[in-house]
Scaffold this active site. Sequence first.
Site, PDB file in Angstrom:
ATOM      1  CD1 TRP A   1       1.353  -0.290  -3.745  1.00  0.00           C
ATOM      2  CD2 TRP A   1       3.582  -0.406  -3.856  1.00  0.00           C
ATOM      3  NE1 TRP A   1       1.738  -1.433  -3.096  1.00  0.00           N
ATOM      4  CE2 TRP A   1       3.096  -1.533  -3.150  1.00  0.00           C
ATOM      5  CE3 TRP A   1       4.949  -0.263  -4.043  1.00  0.00           C
ATOM      6  CZ2 TRP A   1       3.958  -2.506  -2.642  1.00  0.00           C
ATOM      7  CZ3 TRP A   1       5.802  -1.236  -3.545  1.00  0.00           C
ATOM      8  CH2 TRP A   1       5.307  -2.342  -2.846  1.00  0.00           C
TER       9      TRP A   1
ATOM     10  CG  ASP B   1       4.330   0.621  -9.995  1.00  0.00           C
ATOM     11  OD1 ASP B   1       4.120  -0.489 -10.522  1.00  0.00           O
ATOM     12  OD2 ASP B   1       4.641   0.756  -8.794  1.00  0.00           O
TER      13      ASP B   1
ATOM     14  CE  LYS C   1       2.031  -6.702  -6.974  1.00  0.00           C
ATOM     15  NZ  LYS C   1       1.925  -7.185  -5.631  1.00  0.00           N
TER      16      LYS C   1
END
Lengths: 388, 388
Positions: free
Chosen positions: B129, B200, B224
């Site tokens: 990511w 993030d 999530k």
Amino acid sequence: MSASGHFLFLACFPVVFATTPASGIFFTMRVYNFSAGPAALPEEVLRQAADEMLDWHGSGMGVMEMSHRGPEFMQIHAEALLDLRELMRVPASHQILFLQGGGIGENAIVPLNLFGSKPSADFVITGSWSQKSQKEALKYGEAHIAATGRTEAGFTHSPPKSEWKLSDDPAYVHLCTNETIDGVETFEIPDLGDIPLVADASSHILSRPMDIAKYGVLYGGAQKNIGMAGVTVVIVREDLLDRSMPICPSAFEWKTVAANNSMFNTPPTYAIYIAGLVFKWLKRQGGLEVIEARNVEKAKLLYDTIDASSFYNNKVERRARSRMNVPFFLADETRNADFLAGAKERGLLQLKGHKSVGGMRASIYNAVPLEAVKALVEYMKEFEAKHA
Amino acid sequence: MSASGHFLFLACFPVVFATTPASGIFFTMRVYNFSAGPAALPEEVLRQAADEMLDWHGSGMGVMEMSHRGPEFMQIHAEALLDLRELMRVPASHQILFLQGGGIGENAIVPLNLFGSKPSADFVITGSWSQKSQKEALKYGEAHIAATGRTEAGFTHSPPKSEWKLSDDPAYVHLCTNETIDGVETFEIPDLGDIPLVADASSHILSRPMDIAKYGVLYGGAQKNIGMAGVTVVIVREDLLDRSMPICPSAFEWKTVAANNSMFNTPPTYAIYIAGLVFKWLKRQGGLEVIEARNVEKAKLLYDTIDASSFYNNKVERRARSRMNVPFFLADETRNADFLAGAKERGLLQLKGHKSVGGMRASIYNAVPLEAVKALVEYMKEFEAKHA
């Protein structure tokens, strides 16, 4: 309140029976909801969504809980795409994408995707939304105003192509085919030859058949006729996928989104699911021709009521009157608050006009039944009889 | 199948009772869902959402149908913001925004919002990511790699600040504090003085208390630990709201979004509502300290099981092991398909590792109960006993 008064009060609400996981059988009062968006959804759709919330088709998971890469959601996604293609008769030349960011997001996303070859476009201004689109495009290049429907009375019409002053070789021409705030709808779509036409159809998409072949790009935020806020449908002709600016964010680059079947980033899965349920509901109704006939009937009833009285008025030229968003004004605007209060008592909600234009606005999208419009015009006549 | 076999099969599913509008009382089989996202949600939340689908608090409308400007949704929105601020102890120096586009969207939206003063940032690469974030930022300026946790075995650790090679005066330093694919979590957040730290935190936000004052920006896609896909939480220090590039789309410009209370464009109202229900569920659990203790217990049980056996392995350094995403591998990878098939039979779903790393991955977010992890480790031991 007297017993009979109480009875009458109940009678003007649409009452439905429902059971829910937490509380068993009870009465649900459903109002008539004239919101401009997010807006009324078909009860059948909401009922099915509630029903499947904890367990979609025996999967043991709710739709919100599914991986977007799993077979369950892939099926939901594929069916939504197919049903939408069938309903709108989207030709094979055009791809259907699901994005995020709504119509206002697209105001930037469109030039970011089409200004790669030449950073200049023409805008036909028919109301507040096309104005916003033109202003945002200035961030990325030139944004000429080709025509405007603004008059001293506000936005009242959709200028015909004969009045458009197109620039020399624009990347595209932008048109908002239904102006949600001003109630202006464009019914005649001209042929622009090689110049792609980009249409913001957010507030009337799926309200009637449209000839998609005429559009380079047609897009719409979901929160009017498609489903819930949070997903944007973008229908784009394939040859236009290759014109993005290098600064276009990958998540909003149509080419990238198309190459990844709208799953380059995690899609708004539940919003796509709800849209899919609405598409199936539309198919059960008989498709867009049947829906259009209903919408014509609803709009005619409301505009006829307005036109038959000097107590109410609508400023838009008849041939450009939106079938989805009907702004109207009381001749005596000091009665606005009374009108809204009386409407609310009858379960007729969200009728206040947009703050930029004032007055009233009834949004009568696909999911607003004829009964709602009948109840509204009954109330309008009653209110007029009492106050005229 | 024998009667006793049938009984055993049922016993390892979490069975819940439910009633739904369409079908009355029935049994719902709920699986144990280890999806990396969209992921499991608390049953209480889903139940309440189903319950309120047609009529939110007697309003006569479902949440999806409400104008985002109306008093009902304004209340839902305000409570979600307040509850999140309380749960995460967000200081008054920081604003909370609701955007669209998820983590991948933010990969562009962050530089578009922070590169206005100087188009250059540093990236600490701890997995897939952060790699993607660095690559996307290159569209808008310089994106230096300050450190990387990549080894021959893949991403195995989070480089400490002593190993970061920061450039001269970057606009910000970017860190992905939990790498969903690689299972690498960063627990020590260094003080960078005047350089804003951008995190993030998509896949571990709300899994434990975090000191928000240490971050210039902290963001997370909802799918999530927050709720359903389609809304992104962005927590931004107020003094950073003024650094956007002129090409930043208005709908994603934090300053514009903040000035309009996250309603510059139509927000993803239902996703915000679901997030709000999750926030209230977290508060009922006792807040993030209680949640953290549960998450520590769940992760310990799973990592201990992996470490106690040579049949399974995890490659991440112990101090950087994610509590949310636990990738693990079978020593004999030819048994992967058997392992997954056996898991599915027991209602243990979505355990396949990301295609880029292979193997298995158990995502054990807040809504995944300890019982699910117990069922998983039981199965792992059984499978090992049968095949070792």
